[in-house]
Write a protein that holds these residues in place. Structure first.
Motif, short mmCIF file in Angstrom:
data_model
loop_
_atom_site.label_atom_id
_atom_site.label_comp_id
_atom_site.label_asym_id
_atom_site.label_seq_id
_atom_site.Cartn_x
_atom_site.Cartn_y
_atom_site.Cartn_z
N LEU A 73 0.84 -1.21 0.00
CA LEU A 73 0.00 0.00 0.00
C LEU A 73 0.87 1.25 0.00
N LYS A 74 1.97 1.21 0.76
CA LYS A 74 2.90 2.35 0.77
C LYS A 74 3.55 2.50 -0.61
N GLU A 75 3.93 1.39 -1.21
CA GLU A 75 4.53 1.41 -2.55
C GLU A 75 3.55 2.00 -3.57
N LEU A 76 2.28 1.61 -3.48
CA LEU A 76 1.24 2.15 -4.36
C LEU A 76 1.12 3.66 -4.19
N CYS A 77 1.09 4.12 -2.94
CA CYS A 77 1.00 5.57 -2.67
C CYS A 77 2.19 6.31 -3.27
N ASP A 78 3.37 5.75 -3.09
CA ASP A 78 4.58 6.39 -3.64
C ASP A 78 4.51 6.47 -5.16
N ALA A 79 4.02 5.41 -5.79
CA ALA A 79 3.90 5.41 -7.26
C ALA A 79 2.87 6.45 -7.72
#
Length: 155
Positions: free
Chosen positions: A115-121
């Motif tokens: 979820l953090k990776e998705l937000c960063d993307a």
């Protein structure tokens, strides 16, 4: 929401101004007590803590995005990024705002790290002005078993 667990007392000291603001917030929100508001704030803080300290923990939540639609291919890039995280993005809701801005809310579930990776993307997409992830440790019920059959379906 009813709590089935036993209650524990907490005594705390706050600076006078913070205490006054807390009471104002309780009154403005029409809550029956400070305890209810403080419990809500603690639950939110615990879910946020889980997201940062336990990357493999499964979380559900929302990602709220505000962006300008007049910047080239913003909508396309956001949709492509969501498609890259198809297992984590459960659904999305989009509305147009004033001044060619858009508001999009994604319902998400998955490991905190993804979820953090998705937000960063999503943040890397040029034209995104605001993005906020709000998580909870409560999860959506599983809809399908490993073999692909729907939960609750007759065998």
């Amino acid at each position: 929401m009813s709590e089935t667990t036993s209650l524990a007392r907490l005594s705390m000291s706050l600076p006078g101004e913070l205490f006054r603001q807390l009471d104002m917030m309780v009154e403005e929100r029409g809550l029956p007590s400070r305890s209810q508001l403080i419990a809500e704030l603690i639950r939110h803080a615990l879910a946020e803590h889980e997201a940062y300290t336990r990357p493999d923990e499964m979380l559900a939540g929302t990602i709220t995005i505000v962006y300008r639609g007049d910047r080239g291919r913003v909508r396309h890039q956001l949709a492509q990024t969501q498609a890259d995280y198809l297992r984590e993005v459960i659904s999305s809701q989009h509305v147009f705002l004033e001044d060619d801005q858009s508001l999009e809310v994604l319902l998400v579930q998955g490991p905190a790290s993804l979820l953090k990776e998705l937000c960063d993307a999503l943040r890397r997409v040029r034209g995104v002005h605001q993005l906020q992830l709000v998580t909870t440790t409560a999860l959506l019920p599983p809809l399908y078993e490993q073999d692909g059959t729907k939960k609750g379906a007759a065998a």
